[in-house]
Design a protein around this motif. Structure first.
Motif, PDB file in Angstrom:
ATOM      1  N   ARG A 131      -4.448   0.007  12.974  1.00  7.92           N
ATOM      2  CA  ARG A 131      -4.635   1.453  12.765  1.00  7.92           C
ATOM      3  C   ARG A 131      -5.500   1.728  11.547  1.00  7.92           C
ATOM      4  NH1 ARG A 131       0.791   1.544  14.450  1.00  7.92           N
ATOM      5  NH2 ARG A 131       1.546   1.563  12.286  1.00  7.92           N
ATOM      6  N   LYS A 132      -5.332   0.918  10.497  1.00  3.92           N
ATOM      7  CA  LYS A 132      -6.142   1.117   9.294  1.00  3.92           C
ATOM      8  C   LYS A 132      -7.613   0.807   9.561  1.00  3.92           C
ATOM      9  CE  LYS A 132      -2.421   0.177   5.981  1.00  3.92           C
ATOM     10  NZ  LYS A 132      -1.900  -0.776   4.949  1.00  3.92           N
ATOM     11  N   GLY A 165     -14.422   3.558  13.714  1.00  3.86           N
ATOM     12  CA  GLY A 165     -14.945   4.782  14.335  1.00  3.86           C
ATOM     13  C   GLY A 165     -16.087   5.370  13.521  1.00  3.86           C
ATOM     14  N   ASN A 166     -15.961   5.360  12.190  1.00  2.01           N
ATOM     15  CA  ASN A 166     -17.033   5.870  11.326  1.00  2.01           C
ATOM     16  C   ASN A 166     -18.293   5.029  11.464  1.00  2.01           C
ATOM     17  OD1 ASN A 166     -15.371   7.891  10.353  1.00  2.01           O
ATOM     18  ND2 ASN A 166     -14.695   6.704   8.580  1.00  2.01           N
ATOM     19  N   ASP A 200     -10.013   3.758  11.909  1.00  2.00           N
ATOM     20  CA  ASP A 200     -10.795   4.869  11.350  1.00  2.00           C
ATOM     21  C   ASP A 200     -12.135   4.392  10.825  1.00  2.00           C
ATOM     22  OD1 ASP A 200      -8.909   6.745  11.975  1.00  2.00           O
ATOM     23  OD2 ASP A 200      -7.937   6.708  10.007  1.00  2.00           O
ATOM     24  N   HIS A 201     -12.132   3.261  10.127  1.00  2.00           N
ATOM     25  CA  HIS A 201     -13.385   2.735   9.574  1.00  2.00           C
ATOM     26  C   HIS A 201     -14.330   2.301  10.699  1.00  2.00           C
ATOM     27  CE1 HIS A 201     -11.879   2.862   5.475  1.00  2.00           C
ATOM     28  NE2 HIS A 201     -10.775   2.240   5.867  1.00  2.00           N
TER      29      HIS A 201
END
Length: 299
Positions: A70-71, A77-78, A74-75
């Motif tokens: 999960r951590k 996806g960016n 996000d990175h």
């Protein structure tokens, strides 16, 4: 850990990881990437080994991200958005009004409204190509699955430009054969004598005219359901029941007769969307401007 000792992560690693996180299965991610399930399994195993961490828990319901996964998500996806933005700019920065643009919409609006309009556009710009994708699945503008989307709801994703280009009126219709058998609907009795053609139950909660039907015909029998507007229109034209349709679509079925209702049916707004990074690309901008210029077709 010194920078020299950090594992070297390639974009392809993250691309496979992102698709696994979205699809929640090896087979689904394999289909999305056009590869095989064993390849997906092998890529995941190698990526987890490279990181020295477990990214997914294998459960009966599918793949579930671990806390570490999960951590990373996000990175990743960016990074994907940055890579796609660079690709959008690179592929369009030096192009004139030529090349291919992918457009998506609901099936009936694509066939009845967009196809004639886009065909006219192609005659005006012979160097252009247009690919129209009509599908129940919502294709992504941010992931560059399509360049332009025409939908009945506002776009929620970040980074998109949208504009309302029309509002399509709806009306209630039936075939003469149905009216001879059942007569006009009895609105005072909640349509106790009525038989309906409606949207699939899974989509009914999101469709304004279905709510109108429930309000005015709580006692009616639903004989036929379909997620296809043309399917609903064809069933109603064959006498299956009363149906709520866009007036533009119903006009193509000579068998259908409009029925006066005590309150008007809700109209549906039409929204055009595209990614902000493509607004300066001539081939995309030219179609956006053309559709906006012909917005009266969506009313």
């Amino acid at each position: 850990m010194p920078a020299a000792d950090l594992p070297e992560i390639e974009w392809d690693d993250l691309r496979y990881f992102l698709n696994l996180a979205r699809e929640k299965s090896l087979s689904g991610a394999a289909r999305a990437l056009g590869t095989t399930q064993p390849t997906m399994s092998r890529r995941l195993e190698l990526f987890e080994k490279k990181l020295g961490a477990v990214l997914f828990q294998r459960k009966p319901s599918g793949l579930e991200l671990t806390e570490t996964g999960r951590k990373i998500l996000d990175h990743a996806g960016n990074m994907e958005e940055a890579a796609l933005a660079a690709q959008r700019i690179a592929t369009g920065s030096n192009a004139g009004i030529s090349g291919t643009v992918r457009v998506t919409s609901a099936e009936w609006i694509g066939a009845r409204i967009l196809s004639p309009l886009l065909a006219r556009f192609c005659t005006i710009h012979p160097g252009m190509g247009v690919e129209l994708v009509t599908d129940a699945e919502v294709l992504s503008l941010t992931r560059r699955e399509v360049d332009i989307a025409v939908r009945f709801t506002r776009f929620q994703q970040d980074g998109l430009v949208q504009r309302k280009i029309g509002s399509l009126p709806f009306a209630l219709y039936a075939a003469p054969d149905y009216l001879e058998r059942r007569g006009l609907p009895d609105f005072k009795r909640g349509g106790a004598n009525a038989v309906l053609v409606a949207m699939n139950a899974a989509l009914a909660e999101t469709v304004a005219e279905t709510k109108w039907l429930r309000q005015h015909f709580p006692n009616a029998h639903i004989a036929f359901r379909s997620n296809s507007r043309d399917g609903q229109a064809a069933a109603a034209a064959s006498g299956a029941g009363l149906v709520c349709l866009p007036t533009r679509l119903a006009a193509g079925y000579r068998e259908l007769r409009a029925i006066t209702t005590p309150t008007p049916l809700p109209s549906r707004d039409v929204w055009l969307g595209f990614h902000r990074d493509t607004r300066a690309i001539p081939r995309v901008r030219s179609i956006v401007d053309f559709l906006a210029e012909h917005a009266h077709q969506f009313r």
